[in-house]
Design a protein around this motif. Structure first.
Motif, PDB file in Angstrom:
ATOM      1  N   ASP A   1       0.838  -1.184   0.000  1.00  0.00           N
ATOM      2  CA  ASP A   1       0.000   0.000   0.000  1.00  0.00           C
ATOM      3  C   ASP A   1       0.883   1.247   0.000  1.00  0.00           C
ATOM      4  OD1 ASP A   1      -2.657   1.392   0.485  1.00  0.00           O
ATOM      5  OD2 ASP A   1      -1.505   2.053   2.229  1.00  0.00           O
TER       6      ASP A   1
ATOM      7  N   HIS B   1      -0.695   2.953  -8.161  1.00  0.00           N
ATOM      8  CA  HIS B   1      -0.478   2.961  -6.708  1.00  0.00           C
ATOM      9  C   HIS B   1       0.523   1.891  -6.279  1.00  0.00           C
ATOM     10  CE1 HIS B   1      -3.534   5.508  -4.354  1.00  0.00           C
ATOM     11  NE2 HIS B   1      -3.255   6.111  -5.497  1.00  0.00           N
TER      12      HIS B   1
ATOM     13  N   ALA C   1       0.255  13.538 -10.375  1.00  0.00           N
ATOM     14  CA  ALA C   1      -0.563  12.783 -11.314  1.00  0.00           C
ATOM     15  C   ALA C   1       0.242  12.292 -12.505  1.00  0.00           C
ATOM     16  CB  ALA C   1      -1.727  13.661 -11.801  1.00  0.00           C
TER      17      ALA C   1
ATOM     18  N   SER D   1      -1.207   9.561 -17.006  1.00  0.00           N
ATOM     19  CA  SER D   1      -2.464   9.250 -16.311  1.00  0.00           C
ATOM     20  C   SER D   1      -3.584   9.222 -17.322  1.00  0.00           C
ATOM     21  CB  SER D   1      -2.733  10.313 -15.241  1.00  0.00           C
ATOM     22  OG  SER D   1      -2.729  11.604 -15.817  1.00  0.00           O
TER      23      SER D   1
ATOM     24  N   MET E   1       0.261   4.445   0.938  1.00  0.00           N
ATOM     25  CA  MET E   1       0.245   5.209   2.180  1.00  0.00           C
ATOM     26  C   MET E   1       1.102   4.537   3.253  1.00  0.00           C
ATOM     27  SD  MET E   1      -1.631   7.989   1.968  1.00  0.00           S
ATOM     28  CE  MET E   1      -2.158   8.287   3.643  1.00  0.00           C
TER      29      MET E   1
ATOM     30  N   ASP F   1       0.183  14.561  -2.532  1.00  0.00           N
ATOM     31  CA  ASP F   1      -0.673  13.620  -1.815  1.00  0.00           C
ATOM     32  C   ASP F   1      -0.685  12.289  -2.552  1.00  0.00           C
ATOM     33  OD1 ASP F   1      -2.708  12.235  -0.556  1.00  0.00           O
ATOM     34  OD2 ASP F   1      -3.914  14.025  -0.220  1.00  0.00           O
ATOM     35  N   PRO F   2      -0.549  11.167  -1.813  1.00  0.00           N
ATOM     36  CA  PRO F   2      -0.662   9.862  -2.484  1.00  0.00           C
ATOM     37  C   PRO F   2      -1.948   9.704  -3.279  1.00  0.00           C
ATOM     38  CG  PRO F   2       0.188   9.580  -0.272  1.00  0.00           C
ATOM     39  CD  PRO F   2      -0.206  11.021  -0.391  1.00  0.00           C
ATOM     40  N   ALA F   3      -2.984  10.441  -2.887  1.00  0.00           N
ATOM     41  CA  ALA F   3      -4.251  10.352  -3.626  1.00  0.00           C
ATOM     42  C   ALA F   3      -4.124  10.919  -5.034  1.00  0.00           C
ATOM     43  CB  ALA F   3      -5.351  11.095  -2.857  1.00  0.00           C
ATOM     44  N   ASN F   4      -3.092  11.757  -5.277  1.00  0.00           N
ATOM     45  CA  ASN F   4      -2.889  12.313  -6.617  1.00  0.00           C
ATOM     46  C   ASN F   4      -2.383  11.281  -7.611  1.00  0.00           C
ATOM     47  OD1 ASN F   4      -3.611  14.818  -5.584  1.00  0.00           O
ATOM     48  ND2 ASN F   4      -1.485  15.429  -5.183  1.00  0.00           N
TER      49      ASN F   4
ATOM     50  N   ALA G   1      -4.826   5.457  -9.698  1.00  0.00           N
ATOM     51  CA  ALA G   1      -5.031   4.188  -8.994  1.00  0.00           C
ATOM     52  C   ALA G   1      -4.222   3.049  -9.590  1.00  0.00           C
ATOM     53  CB  ALA G   1      -6.521   3.841  -8.998  1.00  0.00           C
TER      54      ALA G   1
END
Length: 377
Positions: free
Chosen positions: A263, A296, A325, A376, A265, A287-290, A293
């Motif tokens: 993972d 990841h 991204a 992306s 995070m 941010d890892p959310a950027n 998916a």
């Protein structure tokens, strides 16, 4: 020299600094002594004693600028004998001279010889305080022409000698503290590795042990059913054995590949913790959310491998992880030499290729950068 300095770890830099600072301090003291003595016969004694003091410091493992260049077996006794000879020669001159100026000069040179010994030799004796007191009293008695002169000479020797002794002892203490901290960091890193191995062993036991236990039981049951003529039930049990074996193999592959999944995070948090343990501050930008998916997992692998590289191939004090991204990067200071051919980086490139991502490595004497680009979509 700049590249060599940047390649050194923090403790190694402190050791070099302490050694050079002590030797320069000793050289400064010798120059000051020679200047205050004036251009006379006593200058020769101060220079000879100063050289002996420098040699005495150089043979100490903590302060040797060139380890192994001077043999401790003969150099230290020779340095001590030289300082003692200078002191005794000054005592003889002070006792036999008829001129007050000559007596004062001999007394000053003798005190300087004792101070040099307290700077370079006495700090490494077992009974330092008693040695300093003994040398101060002996110097006062040897050069004192009256009780007041003897007391003043002893007090001056004790004060000046105690100061330089304290300087050397503080330097030795600082070096030993840094050595202990460096050793503690190494032990902490080893404990973290051992803890991770125990966790992996526990997870492997949970997955493989449970599956193999079920396989053993069902295989035994199938054998019993087969011997009792219940072929259909035995075949059904063997089918279940096959299913269990396939599932266990899949779980084991997943465990080995990513410790039950990897993972991003979690890897970022683990990287911050591990780097902090070795004295490196990690700054996370973005941010890892950027991160898309689909990238990841490979981004998590980049963080893991990049962190391992920092620990193993640098003396970094700071690192910056950038997440975006369109890609990510991990850079650190103080790398150990060029990037070279590292199997971990090669493995990362192999992971990135199927996803259409690229790996870019840039290395300089001051910084190492690991950069990943992806599209992306």
């Amino acid at each position: 020299m700049t590249a060599w300095w940047h390649r050194l770890s923090g403790p190694a830099k402190f050791r070099v600094y302490s050694r050079v600072a002590l030797q320069l301090g000793l050289a400064t003291v010798i120059v000051v002594m020679a200047i205050t003595a004036g251009l006379s016969w006593s200058t020769v004694g101060i220079v000879v004693g100063g050289i002996a003091a420098i040699v005495a410091v150089e043979v100490q493992p903590e302060f040797a600028i060139s380890p192994g260049a001077v043999s401790r077996r003969w150099a230290l006794p020779a340095a001590v004998a030289t300082l003692a000879a200078v002191w005794l020669a000054d005592v003889v001159v002070a006792r036999r001279a008829t001129s007050a100026a000559t007596v004062d000069q001999a007394r000053l040179t003798g005190v300087y010889a004792v101070v040099l010994a307290m700077f370079a030799v006495v700090p490494f004796f077992r009974h330092k305080v008693w040695t300093v007191l003994g040398l101060s009293v002996a110097t006062g008695l040897a050069f004192g022409t009256s009780p007041a002169t003897a007391l003043g000479t002893a007090a001056g020797t004790l004060g000046f000698g105690g100061f330089v002794l304290g300087t050397t002892l503080l330097t030795v203490w600082g070096l030993r503290v840094v050595e202990e901290l460096d050793r503690a960091k190494g032990v902490e890193a080893e404990l973290q590795v051992a803890e991770e191995r125990l966790r992996f062993a526990r997870d492997l036991h949970d997955i493989v042990g449970r599956g193999f236990s079920a396989i053993a039981v069902k295989s035994e049951l199938a054998a019993v059913l087969s011997r009792s003529g219940k072929a259909d039930r035995a075949a059904a049990e063997m089918d279940e054995v096959k299913t269990l074996a396939v599932e266990s193999m899949g779980q084991m592959r997943e465990l080995v590949r990513g410790y039950r999944g990897i993972d991003l995070m979690t890897e970022v948090a683990g990287a911050r913790s591990l780097l902090s343990a070795v004295g490196c501050r990690l700054v996370v930008q973005g941010d890892p959310a950027n991160v898309p998916a689909r990238f990841h997992e490979v981004a998590a692998w980049v963080v893991r491998e990049g962190t391992t590289n920092i620990v193993e191939h640098s003396a970094a004090t700071s690192a910056v992880l950038t997440l975006g991204a369109a890609g990510m990067s991990l850079r650190n200071d103080c790398p150990h030499g060029p990037a070279g051919e590292r199997s971990g980086l090669r493995g990362l490139a192999e992971r990135l290729a199927p996803l259409g991502a690229s790996l870019d490595v840039r290395a300089s004497p001051d910084e190492f950068t690991l950069e990943i680009h992806w599209e992306s979509k």
